[in-house]
Design a protein around this motif. Structure first.
Motif, PDB file in Angstrom:
ATOM      1  N   HIS A 164       1.895 -31.229  72.829  1.00  0.00           N
ATOM      2  CA  HIS A 164       2.399 -32.311  71.996  1.00  0.00           C
ATOM      3  C   HIS A 164       1.462 -33.515  71.948  1.00  0.00           C
ATOM      4  O   HIS A 164       1.349 -34.164  70.904  1.00  0.00           O
ATOM      5  N   GLN A 165       0.745 -33.801  73.031  1.00  0.00           N
ATOM      6  CA  GLN A 165      -0.130 -34.959  73.009  1.00  0.00           C
ATOM      7  C   GLN A 165      -1.309 -34.742  72.068  1.00  0.00           C
ATOM      8  O   GLN A 165      -1.731 -35.666  71.359  1.00  0.00           O
ATOM      9  N   GLN A 166      -1.841 -33.534  72.030  1.00  0.00           N
ATOM     10  CA  GLN A 166      -2.944 -33.245  71.103  1.00  0.00           C
ATOM     11  C   GLN A 166      -2.491 -33.378  69.653  1.00  0.00           C
ATOM     12  O   GLN A 166      -3.227 -33.904  68.809  1.00  0.00           O
ATOM     13  N   VAL A 167      -1.280 -32.904  69.372  1.00  0.00           N
ATOM     14  CA  VAL A 167      -0.761 -32.992  68.007  1.00  0.00           C
ATOM     15  C   VAL A 167      -0.464 -34.447  67.650  1.00  0.00           C
ATOM     16  O   VAL A 167      -0.732 -34.893  66.533  1.00  0.00           O
ATOM     17  N   GLN A 168       0.082 -35.194  68.603  1.00  0.00           N
ATOM     18  CA  GLN A 168       0.357 -36.605  68.361  1.00  0.00           C
ATOM     19  C   GLN A 168      -0.922 -37.359  68.007  1.00  0.00           C
ATOM     20  O   GLN A 168      -0.931 -38.222  67.124  1.00  0.00           O
ATOM     21  N   ASN A 169      -2.023 -37.017  68.664  1.00  0.00           N
ATOM     22  CA  ASN A 169      -3.305 -37.664  68.366  1.00  0.00           C
ATOM     23  C   ASN A 169      -3.766 -37.352  66.943  1.00  0.00           C
ATOM     24  O   ASN A 169      -4.407 -38.184  66.298  1.00  0.00           O
ATOM     25  N   ARG A 170      -3.450 -36.176  66.462  1.00  0.00           N
ATOM     26  CA  ARG A 170      -3.830 -35.800  65.101  1.00  0.00           C
ATOM     27  C   ARG A 170      -2.983 -36.526  64.060  1.00  0.00           C
ATOM     28  O   ARG A 170      -3.490 -36.998  63.045  1.00  0.00           O
ATOM     29  N   LEU A 171      -1.683 -36.592  64.317  1.00  0.00           N
ATOM     30  CA  LEU A 171      -0.751 -37.170  63.354  1.00  0.00           C
ATOM     31  C   LEU A 171      -0.491 -38.625  63.747  1.00  0.00           C
ATOM     32  O   LEU A 171       0.614 -39.000  64.141  1.00  0.00           O
ATOM     33  N   SER A 172      -1.512 -39.445  63.605  1.00  0.00           N
ATOM     34  CA  SER A 172      -1.483 -40.800  64.151  1.00  0.00           C
ATOM     35  C   SER A 172      -0.477 -41.714  63.458  1.00  0.00           C
ATOM     36  O   SER A 172      -0.068 -42.729  64.023  1.00  0.00           O
ATOM     37  N   SER A 173      -0.071 -41.388  62.238  1.00  0.00           N
ATOM     38  CA  SER A 173       0.888 -42.240  61.531  1.00  0.00           C
ATOM     39  C   SER A 173       2.327 -41.945  61.931  1.00  0.00           C
ATOM     40  O   SER A 173       3.250 -42.662  61.515  1.00  0.00           O
ATOM     41  N   LEU A 174       2.520 -40.900  62.723  1.00  0.00           N
ATOM     42  CA  LEU A 174       3.860 -40.503  63.154  1.00  0.00           C
ATOM     43  C   LEU A 174       4.057 -40.752  64.637  1.00  0.00           C
ATOM     44  O   LEU A 174       3.104 -40.728  65.414  1.00  0.00           O
ATOM     45  N   GLU A 175       5.303 -40.979  65.006  1.00  0.00           N
ATOM     46  CA  GLU A 175       5.708 -40.951  66.403  1.00  0.00           C
ATOM     47  C   GLU A 175       6.786 -39.892  66.549  1.00  0.00           C
ATOM     48  O   GLU A 175       7.539 -39.623  65.603  1.00  0.00           O
ATOM     49  N   PHE A 176       6.842 -39.297  67.728  1.00  0.00           N
ATOM     50  CA  PHE A 176       7.850 -38.282  67.994  1.00  0.00           C
ATOM     51  C   PHE A 176       8.630 -38.679  69.244  1.00  0.00           C
ATOM     52  O   PHE A 176       8.043 -39.019  70.267  1.00  0.00           O
ATOM     53  N   ARG A 177       9.944 -38.643  69.136  1.00  0.00           N
ATOM     54  CA  ARG A 177      10.792 -38.915  70.293  1.00  0.00           C
ATOM     55  C   ARG A 177      11.690 -37.706  70.518  1.00  0.00           C
ATOM     56  O   ARG A 177      12.386 -37.266  69.594  1.00  0.00           O
ATOM     57  N   VAL A 178      11.673 -37.177  71.725  1.00  0.00           N
ATOM     58  CA  VAL A 178      12.566 -36.079  72.078  1.00  0.00           C
ATOM     59  C   VAL A 178      13.945 -36.668  72.338  1.00  0.00           C
ATOM     60  O   VAL A 178      14.143 -37.411  73.309  1.00  0.00           O
ATOM     61  N   LEU A 179      14.896 -36.361  71.484  1.00  0.00           N
ATOM     62  CA  LEU A 179      16.250 -36.896  71.640  1.00  0.00           C
ATOM     63  C   LEU A 179      17.038 -36.141  72.690  1.00  0.00           C
ATOM     64  O   LEU A 179      17.814 -36.738  73.445  1.00  0.00           O
ATOM     65  N   VAL A 180      16.842 -34.843  72.742  1.00  0.00           N
ATOM     66  CA  VAL A 180      17.539 -34.040  73.747  1.00  0.00           C
ATOM     67  C   VAL A 180      16.772 -32.740  73.955  1.00  0.00           C
ATOM     68  O   VAL A 180      16.215 -32.177  73.001  1.00  0.00           O
ATOM     69  N   THR A 181      16.718 -32.284  75.188  1.00  0.00           N
ATOM     70  CA  THR A 181      16.074 -31.014  75.524  1.00  0.00           C
ATOM     71  C   THR A 181      17.088 -30.117  76.214  1.00  0.00           C
ATOM     72  O   THR A 181      17.729 -30.526  77.186  1.00  0.00           O
ATOM     73  N   LYS A 182      17.230 -28.913  75.699  1.00  0.00           N
ATOM     74  CA  LYS A 182      18.083 -27.903  76.318  1.00  0.00           C
ATOM     75  C   LYS A 182      17.257 -26.643  76.536  1.00  0.00           C
ATOM     76  O   LYS A 182      16.123 -26.557  76.075  1.00  0.00           O
ATOM     77  N   GLU A 183      17.819 -25.685  77.219  1.00  0.00           N
ATOM     78  CA  GLU A 183      17.073 -24.460  77.495  1.00  0.00           C
ATOM     79  C   GLU A 183      16.767 -23.686  76.224  1.00  0.00           C
ATOM     80  O   GLU A 183      15.740 -23.015  76.125  1.00  0.00           O
ATOM     81  N   ASN A 184      17.645 -23.792  75.226  1.00  0.00           N
ATOM     82  CA  ASN A 184      17.467 -22.987  74.015  1.00  0.00           C
ATOM     83  C   ASN A 184      16.791 -23.737  72.877  1.00  0.00           C
ATOM     84  O   ASN A 184      16.391 -23.142  71.884  1.00  0.00           O
ATOM     85  N   ALA A 185      16.656 -25.072  72.995  1.00  0.00           N
ATOM     86  CA  ALA A 185      16.053 -25.846  71.893  1.00  0.00           C
ATOM     87  C   ALA A 185      15.840 -27.287  72.322  1.00  0.00           C
ATOM     88  O   ALA A 185      16.423 -27.756  73.309  1.00  0.00           O
ATOM     89  N   LEU A 186      15.001 -27.974  71.562  1.00  0.00           N
ATOM     90  CA  LEU A 186      14.889 -29.421  71.727  1.00  0.00           C
ATOM     91  C   LEU A 186      14.949 -30.062  70.344  1.00  0.00           C
ATOM     92  O   LEU A 186      14.551 -29.464  69.345  1.00  0.00           O
TER      93      LEU A 186
END
Length: 217
Positions: free
Chosen positions: A66-88
């Motif tokens: 995710h950090q490598q992708v975040q560096n590429r998509l510099s105009s976006l931010e990503f926040r993980v709202l919830v993480t579960k075993e089957n999905a995030l």
């Protein structure tokens, strides 16, 4: 009628990218296309913990890359709202656009009616939203305000105003549908443009991310 490229599913598009970072980048670009275009402040993205037909698991790719992708998509931010075993569940957003969007008086009033501080900064609003998403007793339907759905439609869906249900687009529309349908058409157009770009973009994708954003705007 949509052409064949417009009908391609995310799995088909990302499957053409052999590099794992390109694969995850392509998926996030497609699912955030309206945000990259500047016509939507944020989007919700679900990364399911399962192997796709191309052999990759986006849930695992996010955790590792995710950090490598975040560096590429510099105009976006990503926040993980919830993480579960089957999905995030991710919130993809443009900080400046989302902050301006949530300063709208009508949106602030609706959020305040739902228990949000009227004077909270963007990060405090996002913290409150994240806490509510993680509360399994009730999903926060006010999230529609964060991701650019028309306030009247969100308020009517939540029972805060009395408007008749009109039609179903990307969300439930209430009252006069004209502006909502126009907005939904813009959102679909952005996704179709990004789909066409990703179906033909040269690899590695890293060299063409900015070009895709320029084409959308």
């Amino acid at each position: 009628m949509k052409n064949k490229r417009d009908q391609e599913q995310p799995t088909e598009l990302i499957g053409r990218y052999q590099n794992p970072v390109d694969c995850l980048t392509a998926y996030l670009m497609l699912e955030s296309s309206e945000v990259l275009a500047g016509v939507k402040p944020a989007n919700l993205l679900s990364l399911v913990n399962r192997r796709r037909p191309c052999g990759r698991n986006l849930y695992h790719l996010w955790q590792n890359l995710h950090q490598q992708v975040q560096n590429r998509l510099s105009s976006l931010e990503f926040r993980v709202l919830v993480t579960k075993e089957n999905a995030l569940l991710l919130l993809s957003f443009n900080r400046e656009h989302l902050d301006q969007h949530l300063r709208h008086t009508g949106i602030r009033t609706l959020l305040h009616k739902n228990g949000y501080s009227r004077t909270a900064c963007l990060d405090r609003l996002l913290d409150e939203l994240q806490g509510r998403v993680q509360d399994q007793d009730r999903f926060p339907h006010e999230i529609g305000l964060f991701i650019g759905y028309p306030p009247k439609d969100v308020a009517a869906f939540m029972g805060l105003v009395a408007l008749p249900f009109t039609c179903q687009a990307l969300w439930k529309i209430y009252g006069n549908p004209a502006e909502s349908l126009h907005l939904a058409a813009n959102y679909r157009h952005c996704r179709q443009c990004m789909s066409r770009f990703l179906s033909t973009a040269k690899q590695p994708l890293q060299n063409h991310v900015q070009h895709a954003t320029f084409l959308l705007q």
